[in-house]
Design a protein around this motif. Sequence first.
Motif, PDB file in Angstrom:
ATOM      1  N   VAL A  20       0.829  -1.209   0.000  1.00  0.00           N
ATOM      2  CA  VAL A  20       0.000   0.000   0.000  1.00  0.00           C
ATOM      3  C   VAL A  20       0.867   1.265   0.000  1.00  0.00           C
ATOM      4  CG1 VAL A  20      -2.033  -1.057   1.049  1.00  0.00           C
ATOM      5  CG2 VAL A  20      -0.238  -0.148   2.516  1.00  0.00           C
ATOM      6  N   ALA A  21       2.063   1.163  -0.568  1.00  0.00           N
ATOM      7  CA  ALA A  21       2.991   2.295  -0.548  1.00  0.00           C
ATOM      8  C   ALA A  21       2.598   3.396  -1.535  1.00  0.00           C
ATOM      9  CB  ALA A  21       4.407   1.819  -0.837  1.00  0.00           C
ATOM     10  N   THR A  22       2.066   3.016  -2.685  1.00  0.00           N
ATOM     11  CA  THR A  22       1.710   4.009  -3.691  1.00  0.00           C
ATOM     12  C   THR A  22       0.190   4.141  -3.776  1.00  0.00           C
ATOM     13  OG1 THR A  22       1.555   2.449  -5.523  1.00  0.00           O
ATOM     14  CG2 THR A  22       3.750   3.362  -5.051  1.00  0.00           C
ATOM     15  N   LYS A  23      -0.250   5.181  -4.441  1.00  0.00           N
ATOM     16  CA  LYS A  23      -1.685   5.394  -4.622  1.00  0.00           C
ATOM     17  C   LYS A  23      -2.311   4.245  -5.410  1.00  0.00           C
ATOM     18  CE  LYS A  23      -4.989   8.928  -6.008  1.00  0.00           C
ATOM     19  NZ  LYS A  23      -5.178  10.300  -6.492  1.00  0.00           N
ATOM     20  N   ARG A  72      -2.662   1.206  -3.130  1.00  0.00           N
ATOM     21  CA  ARG A  72      -3.772   1.393  -2.190  1.00  0.00           C
ATOM     22  C   ARG A  72      -5.114   1.175  -2.898  1.00  0.00           C
ATOM     23  NH1 ARG A  72      -0.228   5.298  -0.406  1.00  0.00           N
ATOM     24  NH2 ARG A  72      -1.259   6.988  -1.522  1.00  0.00           N
ATOM     25  N   LYS A  73      -5.205   1.643  -4.138  1.00  0.00           N
ATOM     26  CA  LYS A  73      -6.432   1.452  -4.909  1.00  0.00           C
ATOM     27  C   LYS A  73      -6.674  -0.033  -5.168  1.00  0.00           C
ATOM     28  CE  LYS A  73      -8.864   2.757  -9.074  1.00  0.00           C
ATOM     29  NZ  LYS A  73      -8.861   3.438 -10.341  1.00  0.00           N
ATOM     30  N   ALA A  74      -5.618  -0.768  -5.537  1.00  0.00           N
ATOM     31  CA  ALA A  74      -5.742  -2.204  -5.789  1.00  0.00           C
ATOM     32  C   ALA A  74      -6.147  -2.936  -4.511  1.00  0.00           C
ATOM     33  CB  ALA A  74      -4.427  -2.766  -6.330  1.00  0.00           C
ATOM     34  N   TYR A  75      -5.571  -2.554  -3.377  1.00  0.00           N
ATOM     35  CA  TYR A  75      -5.932  -3.141  -2.086  1.00  0.00           C
ATOM     36  C   TYR A  75      -7.415  -2.903  -1.792  1.00  0.00           C
ATOM     37  CZ  TYR A  75      -6.393  -3.481   2.975  1.00  0.00           C
ATOM     38  OH  TYR A  75      -6.834  -3.787   4.239  1.00  0.00           O
ATOM     39  N   THR A  76      -7.857  -1.659  -1.960  1.00  0.00           N
ATOM     40  CA  THR A  76      -9.243  -1.303  -1.674  1.00  0.00           C
ATOM     41  C   THR A  76     -10.201  -2.050  -2.590  1.00  0.00           C
ATOM     42  OG1 THR A  76      -8.557   0.867  -0.887  1.00  0.00           O
ATOM     43  CG2 THR A  76     -10.860   0.627  -1.529  1.00  0.00           C
ATOM     44  N   GLU A  77      -9.871  -2.141  -3.865  1.00  0.00           N
ATOM     45  CA  GLU A  77     -10.732  -2.852  -4.813  1.00  0.00           C
ATOM     46  C   GLU A  77     -10.831  -4.338  -4.465  1.00  0.00           C
ATOM     47  OE1 GLU A  77      -9.250  -1.949  -8.704  1.00  0.00           O
ATOM     48  OE2 GLU A  77     -10.078   0.079  -8.671  1.00  0.00           O
ATOM     49  N   PHE A  78      -9.717  -4.947  -4.055  1.00  0.00           N
ATOM     50  CA  PHE A  78      -9.733  -6.361  -3.691  1.00  0.00           C
ATOM     51  C   PHE A  78     -10.584  -6.568  -2.441  1.00  0.00           C
ATOM     52  CE2 PHE A  78      -7.800 -10.118  -1.573  1.00  0.00           C
ATOM     53  CZ  PHE A  78      -8.170 -11.060  -2.513  1.00  0.00           C
ATOM     54  N   ARG A  79     -10.410  -5.721  -1.453  1.00  0.00           N
ATOM     55  CA  ARG A  79     -11.190  -5.815  -0.222  1.00  0.00           C
ATOM     56  C   ARG A  79     -12.686  -5.622  -0.501  1.00  0.00           C
ATOM     57  NH1 ARG A  79     -13.113  -2.753   2.793  1.00  0.00           N
ATOM     58  NH2 ARG A  79     -13.684  -3.181   4.895  1.00  0.00           N
ATOM     59  N   LYS A  80     -13.016  -4.649  -1.343  1.00  0.00           N
ATOM     60  CA  LYS A  80     -14.423  -4.431  -1.703  1.00  0.00           C
ATOM     61  C   LYS A  80     -14.994  -5.633  -2.454  1.00  0.00           C
ATOM     62  CE  LYS A  80     -14.546   0.611  -1.838  1.00  0.00           C
ATOM     63  NZ  LYS A  80     -14.731   1.795  -2.688  1.00  0.00           N
ATOM     64  N   PHE A  81     -14.184  -6.253  -3.315  1.00  0.00           N
ATOM     65  CA  PHE A  81     -14.626  -7.460  -4.008  1.00  0.00           C
ATOM     66  C   PHE A  81     -14.982  -8.549  -3.002  1.00  0.00           C
ATOM     67  CE2 PHE A  81     -13.212 -11.748  -5.034  1.00  0.00           C
ATOM     68  CZ  PHE A  81     -14.209 -12.110  -5.937  1.00  0.00           C
ATOM     69  N   LEU A  82     -14.106  -8.747  -2.003  1.00  0.00           N
ATOM     70  CA  LEU A  82     -14.359  -9.780  -1.001  1.00  0.00           C
ATOM     71  C   LEU A  82     -15.681  -9.538  -0.272  1.00  0.00           C
ATOM     72  CD1 LEU A  82     -10.805 -10.214   0.580  1.00  0.00           C
ATOM     73  CD2 LEU A  82     -11.980 -11.809  -0.949  1.00  0.00           C
ATOM     74  N   LEU A 140     -11.912 -15.571  -7.070  1.00  0.00           N
ATOM     75  CA  LEU A 140     -10.805 -14.926  -6.351  1.00  0.00           C
ATOM     76  C   LEU A 140      -9.596 -14.763  -7.277  1.00  0.00           C
ATOM     77  CD1 LEU A 140     -10.702 -16.610  -2.839  1.00  0.00           C
ATOM     78  CD2 LEU A 140     -10.779 -14.159  -3.288  1.00  0.00           C
ATOM     79  N   LYS A 141      -9.265 -15.816  -7.987  1.00  0.00           N
ATOM     80  CA  LYS A 141      -8.111 -15.777  -8.897  1.00  0.00           C
ATOM     81  C   LYS A 141      -8.260 -14.675  -9.938  1.00  0.00           C
ATOM     82  CE  LYS A 141      -6.809 -20.619  -8.441  1.00  0.00           C
ATOM     83  NZ  LYS A 141      -6.711 -21.930  -9.108  1.00  0.00           N
ATOM     84  N   ASN A 142      -9.480 -14.387 -10.347  1.00  0.00           N
ATOM     85  CA  ASN A 142      -9.718 -13.341 -11.340  1.00  0.00           C
ATOM     86  C   ASN A 142      -9.627 -11.933 -10.758  1.00  0.00           C
ATOM     87  OD1 ASN A 142     -10.106 -15.108 -13.475  1.00  0.00           O
ATOM     88  ND2 ASN A 142     -12.280 -15.325 -13.046  1.00  0.00           N
ATOM     89  N   HIS A 143      -9.608 -11.807  -9.438  1.00  0.00           N
ATOM     90  CA  HIS A 143      -9.574 -10.490  -8.806  1.00  0.00           C
ATOM     91  C   HIS A 143      -8.306 -10.237  -7.985  1.00  0.00           C
ATOM     92  CE1 HIS A 143     -13.845 -10.755  -9.815  1.00  0.00           C
ATOM     93  NE2 HIS A 143     -13.809  -9.443  -9.815  1.00  0.00           N
ATOM     94  N   ILE A 144      -7.310 -11.088  -8.122  1.00  0.00           N
ATOM     95  CA  ILE A 144      -6.064 -10.936  -7.372  1.00  0.00           C
ATOM     96  C   ILE A 144      -5.301  -9.727  -7.898  1.00  0.00           C
ATOM     97  CG2 ILE A 144      -3.837 -12.022  -6.849  1.00  0.00           C
ATOM     98  CD1 ILE A 144      -5.864 -13.644  -5.558  1.00  0.00           C
ATOM     99  N   PRO A 145      -4.868  -8.831  -7.015  1.00  0.00           N
ATOM    100  CA  PRO A 145      -4.027  -7.710  -7.465  1.00  0.00           C
ATOM    101  C   PRO A 145      -2.693  -8.216  -8.021  1.00  0.00           C
ATOM    102  CG  PRO A 145      -4.926  -7.284  -5.282  1.00  0.00           C
ATOM    103  CD  PRO A 145      -5.218  -8.717  -5.608  1.00  0.00           C
ATOM    104  N   THR A 146      -2.058  -7.412  -8.830  1.00  0.00           N
ATOM    105  CA  THR A 146      -0.815  -7.838  -9.484  1.00  0.00           C
ATOM    106  C   THR A 146       0.345  -7.946  -8.504  1.00  0.00           C
ATOM    107  OG1 THR A 146      -0.338  -5.548 -10.077  1.00  0.00           O
ATOM    108  CG2 THR A 146      -1.451  -6.903 -11.726  1.00  0.00           C
ATOM    109  N   ALA A 147       0.340  -7.192  -7.413  1.00  0.00           N
ATOM    110  CA  ALA A 147       1.422  -7.237  -6.427  1.00  0.00           C
ATOM    111  C   ALA A 147       0.892  -7.801  -5.111  1.00  0.00           C
ATOM    112  CB  ALA A 147       1.986  -5.837  -6.205  1.00  0.00           C
TER     113      ALA A 147
END
Length: 103
Positions: free
Chosen positions: A11-14, A17-27, A57-64
Amino acid sequence: MRIIVMFDLPVATKAERKAYTEFRKFLVKDGYSMEQFSVYSRVTLGRDSTEVHVARLKNHIPTAGSVTVFTMTEKQFENRMVLLGKRKQNHSNDYGAQMTLFF
């Protein structure tokens, strides 16, 4: 069946953080409940349903970052142990109880 998802995402870059938030919202949207920070679980109706949700889940995994998925029976999940440490009581800074009187 129960699916447990544990994740450690940067979550170091914007963008991270966006990818983290999108993954959490997906869950959350997909029916997962937070067990702890970065640990979510959901009930499924059996192995077939579990496989469908793991594929989603596999289709929504962030790249990092990394995501760990466990599957178990509901009986195994019910037999889990939640261990809690003792909380220090510091009465000099315990303003929470007083504040609830006014709200």
